[in-house]
Design a protein around this motif. Sequence first.
Motif, PDB file in Angstrom:
ATOM      1  N   LEU A  12      63.483 -18.564  92.166  1.00 50.42           N
ATOM      2  CA  LEU A  12      62.083 -18.866  91.838  1.00 50.42           C
ATOM      3  C   LEU A  12      61.636 -18.074  90.601  1.00 50.42           C
ATOM      4  N   ASP A  15      63.343 -19.416  87.363  1.00 46.61           N
ATOM      5  CA  ASP A  15      62.718 -20.644  86.868  1.00 46.61           C
ATOM      6  C   ASP A  15      61.364 -20.359  86.226  1.00 46.61           C
ATOM      7  N   PHE A  16      60.595 -19.448  86.819  1.00 47.78           N
ATOM      8  CA  PHE A  16      59.266 -19.135  86.285  1.00 47.78           C
ATOM      9  C   PHE A  16      59.349 -18.432  84.933  1.00 47.78           C
ATOM     10  N   HIS A  17      60.317 -17.562  84.762  1.00 49.86           N
ATOM     11  CA  HIS A  17      60.434 -16.799  83.522  1.00 49.86           C
ATOM     12  C   HIS A  17      60.764 -17.687  82.324  1.00 49.86           C
ATOM     13  N   ARG A 131      59.267 -15.928  79.083  1.00 48.09           N
ATOM     14  CA  ARG A 131      57.820 -15.930  79.294  1.00 48.09           C
ATOM     15  C   ARG A 131      57.177 -14.640  78.785  1.00 48.09           C
ATOM     16  N   LEU A 176      58.928  -9.664  85.768  1.00 48.59           N
ATOM     17  CA  LEU A 176      57.724 -10.195  86.427  1.00 48.59           C
ATOM     18  C   LEU A 176      56.651  -9.120  86.543  1.00 48.59           C
ATOM     19  N   GLN A 191      49.464 -14.519  81.998  1.00 48.78           N
ATOM     20  CA  GLN A 191      50.190 -15.690  82.472  1.00 48.78           C
ATOM     21  C   GLN A 191      49.848 -15.932  83.939  1.00 48.78           C
ATOM     22  N   VAL A 193      50.515 -16.596  87.491  1.00 49.08           N
ATOM     23  CA  VAL A 193      51.692 -16.476  88.353  1.00 49.08           C
ATOM     24  C   VAL A 193      51.416 -17.249  89.643  1.00 49.08           C
ATOM     25  N   PRO A 194      52.132 -18.331  89.906  1.00 53.77           N
ATOM     26  CA  PRO A 194      51.902 -19.101  91.128  1.00 53.77           C
ATOM     27  C   PRO A 194      52.114 -18.240  92.375  1.00 53.77           C
ATOM     28  N   VAL A 197      55.672 -17.598  93.600  1.00 57.28           N
ATOM     29  CA  VAL A 197      56.402 -16.665  92.738  1.00 57.28           C
ATOM     30  C   VAL A 197      55.973 -15.232  93.035  1.00 57.28           C
TER      31      VAL A 197
END
Length: 218
Positions: A12, A15-17, A131, A176, A191, A193-194, A197
């Motif tokens: 997770l 993918d987010f980064h 990111r 993160l 940014q 962050v969902p 995540v």
Amino acid sequence: MISEQSWADAQLLWDFHQMHHELRPCSVALGLGSHDLGVAETTAELYKRGMMPLIVFTGATSATTREQMPRGEAVHYRERALELGVPSSAVLVEPKARNTGENISFSKALLEEAGAEVSSVLLVSKPYEERRAYATASKLWPGVEIVSASTPMAFDDYVESIGSVQLVVDMLVGALQRLLLYPEQGFTTRQVVPVPVAEAYARLCGEGFTSRLVADDS
């Protein structure tokens, strides 16, 4: 060993980064220095595809690159790009930056000194730093379009290339944390962050993937 939950949580974060930007031609590319020569190789490939007419490789040395790149990250990146067929006239070297903020600000100053007109920047980094690099450039270089890129690679392939799942997950967690802390310190843009995540990040911290965390003085 790593649990199935921790592996899924790390995926997770991986993918987010990544920004998942569509690549397009830019005024210049910045290859951000690190231990990973793949950044230089990807930058060279993008140059040969016509994505930019000019490259800046930026980076001094660090504790993790001093032995591998004794002449400095940017210098070794340039040498690798030239080996791959990039002409020396297309490469500038910024050899002093020791963090992402300096990568951006020192490269910006170098390009201004060279008289380069920059309306867009192709920012090439390690996959898990896309990111944070984007957030840093957005803060320090307003008014230019930022397109993020890295070596296309699946998470498990990257782990295999590094040879240590512990180290890779530690780096994902550290990146993160900086996205969470640095906007308050004025280093990056914020940014979103969902929640899944953020929850994955908290679980990984609880599992001990913390060697790349920085002190939170807030």
